[in-house]
Motif scaffolding. Structure first.
Motif, mmCIF file in Angstrom:
data_model
loop_
_atom_site.group_PDB
_atom_site.id
_atom_site.type_symbol
_atom_site.label_atom_id
_atom_site.label_comp_id
_atom_site.label_asym_id
_atom_site.label_seq_id
_atom_site.Cartn_x
_atom_site.Cartn_y
_atom_site.Cartn_z
ATOM 1 N N THR A 110 0.852 -1.188 0.000
ATOM 2 C CA THR A 110 0.000 0.000 0.000
ATOM 3 C C THR A 110 0.890 1.242 0.000
ATOM 4 O OG1 THR A 110 -0.097 0.176 2.419
ATOM 5 C CG2 THR A 110 -1.692 -1.279 1.365
ATOM 6 N N LYS A 111 0.277 2.415 -0.132
ATOM 7 C CA LYS A 111 1.070 3.647 -0.157
ATOM 8 C C LYS A 111 1.760 3.895 1.179
ATOM 9 C CE LYS A 111 -2.814 6.717 1.033
ATOM 10 N NZ LYS A 111 -3.582 7.911 0.623
ATOM 11 N N HIS A 112 1.200 3.360 2.262
ATOM 12 C CA HIS A 112 1.807 3.549 3.575
ATOM 13 C C HIS A 112 2.852 2.482 3.878
ATOM 14 C CE1 HIS A 112 -1.077 6.672 4.601
ATOM 15 N NE2 HIS A 112 -2.068 5.872 4.269
ATOM 16 N N PHE A 113 2.752 1.318 3.197
ATOM 17 C CA PHE A 113 3.656 0.210 3.512
ATOM 18 C C PHE A 113 4.177 -0.416 2.230
ATOM 19 C CE2 PHE A 113 1.006 0.758 7.211
ATOM 20 C CZ PHE A 113 1.915 0.648 8.265
ATOM 21 N N LYS A 114 5.176 0.240 1.661
ATOM 22 C CA LYS A 114 5.794 -0.255 0.440
ATOM 23 C C LYS A 114 6.830 -1.318 0.782
ATOM 24 C CE LYS A 114 5.000 4.132 -1.919
ATOM 25 N NZ LYS A 114 5.590 5.290 -2.602
ATOM 26 N N GLN A 115 7.148 -2.138 -0.220
ATOM 27 C CA GLN A 115 8.056 -3.258 0.015
ATOM 28 C C GLN A 115 9.388 -2.824 0.620
ATOM 29 O OE1 GLN A 115 8.670 -5.743 -3.387
ATOM 30 N NE2 GLN A 115 6.510 -6.383 -3.531
ATOM 31 N N GLU A 116 9.935 -1.697 0.138
ATOM 32 C CA GLU A 116 11.288 -1.316 0.539
ATOM 33 C C GLU A 116 11.439 -1.031 2.031
ATOM 34 O OE1 GLU A 116 9.578 2.153 -1.998
ATOM 35 O OE2 GLU A 116 9.609 -0.040 -2.027
ATOM 36 N N ASP A 117 10.355 -0.602 2.694
ATOM 37 C CA ASP A 117 10.498 -0.321 4.126
ATOM 38 C C ASP A 117 9.531 -1.133 4.992
ATOM 39 O OD1 ASP A 117 8.168 0.907 3.413
ATOM 40 O OD2 ASP A 117 8.780 2.941 3.955
ATOM 41 N N TYR A 118 8.834 -2.085 4.366
ATOM 42 C CA TYR A 118 7.820 -2.855 5.095
ATOM 43 C C TYR A 118 8.438 -3.706 6.205
ATOM 44 C CZ TYR A 118 3.849 -5.953 5.963
ATOM 45 O OH TYR A 118 2.834 -6.655 6.564
ATOM 46 N N LEU A 119 9.529 -4.397 5.898
ATOM 47 C CA LEU A 119 10.118 -5.339 6.859
ATOM 48 C C LEU A 119 10.490 -4.654 8.159
ATOM 49 C CD1 LEU A 119 12.380 -7.466 4.493
ATOM 50 C CD2 LEU A 119 9.975 -7.783 5.076
ATOM 51 N N ASN A 120 11.081 -3.465 8.058
ATOM 52 C CA ASN A 120 11.485 -2.735 9.262
ATOM 53 C C ASN A 120 10.279 -2.157 10.001
ATOM 54 O OD1 ASN A 120 14.248 -3.203 8.940
ATOM 55 N ND2 ASN A 120 14.485 -1.409 7.618
ATOM 56 N N LYS A 121 9.306 -1.672 9.252
ATOM 57 C CA LYS A 121 8.145 -1.039 9.878
ATOM 58 C C LYS A 121 7.339 -2.018 10.731
ATOM 59 C CE LYS A 121 6.995 3.032 7.096
ATOM 60 N NZ LYS A 121 5.934 3.672 6.277
ATOM 61 N N VAL A 122 7.183 -3.252 10.244
ATOM 62 C CA VAL A 122 6.357 -4.211 10.986
ATOM 63 C C VAL A 122 7.194 -5.147 11.856
ATOM 64 C CG1 VAL A 122 4.552 -4.154 9.230
ATOM 65 C CG2 VAL A 122 6.317 -5.923 9.127
ATOM 66 N N LYS A 123 8.548 -4.942 11.880
ATOM 67 C CA LYS A 123 9.455 -5.729 12.737
ATOM 68 C C LYS A 123 9.291 -7.226 12.478
ATOM 69 C CE LYS A 123 9.031 -2.120 16.125
ATOM 70 N NZ LYS A 123 9.703 -1.451 17.076
ATOM 71 N N LEU A 124 9.528 -7.610 11.252
ATOM 72 C CA LEU A 124 9.234 -8.960 10.793
ATOM 73 C C LEU A 124 10.009 -10.046 11.553
ATOM 74 C CD1 LEU A 124 7.215 -9.561 8.509
ATOM 75 C CD2 LEU A 124 9.153 -10.188 7.091
ATOM 76 N N ASN A 125 11.157 -9.700 12.078
ATOM 77 C CA ASN A 125 11.990 -10.710 12.744
ATOM 78 C C ASN A 125 11.496 -11.074 14.147
ATOM 79 O OD1 ASN A 125 12.640 -8.140 13.702
ATOM 80 N ND2 ASN A 125 14.701 -8.784 14.316
ATOM 81 N N GLU A 126 10.442 -10.421 14.645
ATOM 82 C CA GLU A 126 9.993 -10.645 16.021
ATOM 83 C C GLU A 126 8.970 -11.772 16.152
ATOM 84 O OE1 GLU A 126 8.574 -7.092 17.825
ATOM 85 O OE2 GLU A 126 10.516 -6.049 17.695
ATOM 86 N N TYR A 127 8.494 -12.341 15.036
ATOM 87 C CA TYR A 127 7.387 -13.289 15.106
ATOM 88 C C TYR A 127 7.870 -14.727 14.941
ATOM 89 C CZ TYR A 127 5.431 -8.749 14.045
ATOM 90 O OH TYR A 127 5.156 -7.401 14.062
ATOM 91 N N ASP A 128 7.139 -15.644 15.575
ATOM 92 C CA ASP A 128 7.496 -17.064 15.496
ATOM 93 C C ASP A 128 7.069 -17.666 14.168
ATOM 94 O OD1 ASP A 128 8.590 -17.795 18.228
ATOM 95 O OD2 ASP A 128 6.739 -16.787 18.790
#
Length: 412
Positions: A110-128
């Motif tokens: 989406t315009k608020h969550f583009k691929q280039e910054d999505y991983l950092n914004k949603v903290k993808l590494n924190e989930y099981d």
């Protein structure tokens, strides 16, 4: 004549036996009691973070409510609306276990969550692990996210929601020669797999669900897969926290509940005098409160609380009294009362079979010097094993009935 039982009793693991012996030698019966209580509750102290993501309007929030067994107006439920509501990640704690958290993540692309910054914004590494939700075909953005998850060596599942809409559309679009619900589901599943295969995911798990009817379709299969694929030390935490009506989930719950019985029985054998309840006519005491608490836990695990019974009766189109009579629910409910438990304790005392309960464990060595310790241990074990078996059998019968009722979902 002493009562004979076909029930199979659980024994302590080698690891627990070694731990018990060490603790007993260091801290005596007080240490044993405290250790057994900590061990029983250890599953409540393990954290588990599950991410749910997908595009706007695909049913993420409704899915979270379904898996948490909540209605949208319940406290702690995810808010749902027809417009985009997830503009930042939101946490939803499991009502029975605050350490299990489902995270509603904004959709990628989406315009608020583009691929280039999505991983950092949603903290993808924190989930099981991750659940990717869609109500139509899975998009390239969904598969891009799955690829990023795969790079982190974590599990993900594709969930196709709103399949009830597809089935109901058949009624509106055809007057005759209507396809069966099974045919429609097969077509949806095949379409999802083909789509994912074209995007590079040939072995992906695909689950078809109706968020408003978690009894139906693949919800139970998804629950089973989530439990199996959870990190090993977190598996029991998810198993005891998630609702599951499929026989596979019920069987797994029974296995883990059986492992608790020796721990509870030990606790009952060394319970402080102030917490012990005398059993009339036996001259012994047991931890009556913990027996009742564990039986209540069994009912919660197998979906046989009063509220669950009411919901199941409604789903099957029966009155509660009819459901109880058809599946013998009244019998185990009588055993759940104080009078029923005392009766089981009396049966245990006079059962030749109950003497075998701890024959091959270290318990006799630890409790040999404690007055009535072994009798209390055997009595508690007999009560809980008998009740678990009764509740399990009823649960399996209901599960089989529900499965047979939803196999043929008619199109009016």
């Amino acid at each position: 004549m002493a009562e004979q039982s076909s029930v199979v009793y659980s024994t302590l693991t080698d690891e627990d036996e070694k731990s018990f012996e060490t603790i007993f030698n260091k801290r005596g019966v007080t240490g044993l009691y405290e250790y057994s209580r900590r061990k029983l509750d250890s599953w409540l102290n393990v954290s588990l973070n599950i991410a749910v993501t997908g595009g706007s309007g695909k049913g993420k929030s409704s899915f979270i409510n379904a898996i948490l067994n909540l209605k949208v107006d319940d406290e702690g439920a995810a808010f749902t609306d027809v417009k985009e509501t997830t503009l930042e990640r939101k946490r939803y704690e499991h009502p029975a276990n605050k350490n299990i958290v489902f995270w509603d993540l904004p959709g990628v692309g989406t315009k608020h969550f583009k691929q280039e910054d999505y991983l950092n914004k949603v903290k993808l590494n924190e989930y099981d692990f991750f659940i990717l939700v869609s109500s139509e075909r899975f998009s390239e953005n969904d598969c891009w996210l799955a690829e990023e998850i795969r790079k982190m060596d974590k599990r993900f599942f594709f969930v196709r929601t709103k399949v009830d809409n597809d089935i109901n559309a058949e009624k509106r679009s055809r007057k005759k020669n209507r396809r069966t619900p099974e045919t429609i589901l097969d077509l949806i599943r095949s379409d999802c797999k083909e789509c994912l295969n074209n995007l590079g995911f040939p072995e992906s798990h695909v689950f078809l669900v109706d968020n408003l009817s978690p009894y139906l379709f693949d919800f139970d299969r998804l629950s089973k897969q989530l439990i199996e694929d959870a990190p090993k030390r977190k598996r029991e935490t998810l198993l005891f926290s998630i609702k599951g009506y499929a026989c596979q989930v019920i069987n797994e719950k029974k296995k883990h509940l059986e492992k608790r019985i020796p721990l509870i029985s030990l606790g009952s054998a060394v319970v402080p005098i102030s917490a012990a309840v005398p059993i009339p006519g036996l001259g012994l005491s047991v931890d009556f409160a913990v027996i009742i608490s564990e039986i209540t836990f069994y009912r919660e695990q197998f979906g046989l609380t009063d509220d669950d019974i009411k919901d199941t009766a409604e789903f099957l189109g029966l009155r509660e009294e009819e459901l109880k009579e058809e599946f013998g629910i009244g019998t185990f409910l009588q055993k759940c009362t104080r009078k029923g438990i005392i009766t089981l304790c009396l049966q245990a005392a006079y059962s030749a079979n109950s003497a075998e309960i701890s024959k091959y464990t270290i318990i006799p060595l630890l409790l040999g010097s404690i007055a009535n310790g072994m009798i209390s241990y055997r009595t508690t074990s007999y009560c809980l094993t008998t009740m678990l078996e009764d509740i399990y059998k009823v649960s399996v019968k209901i599960s089989e009935k529900m499965s047979s009722d939803i196999v043929e979902t008619p199109l009016d």
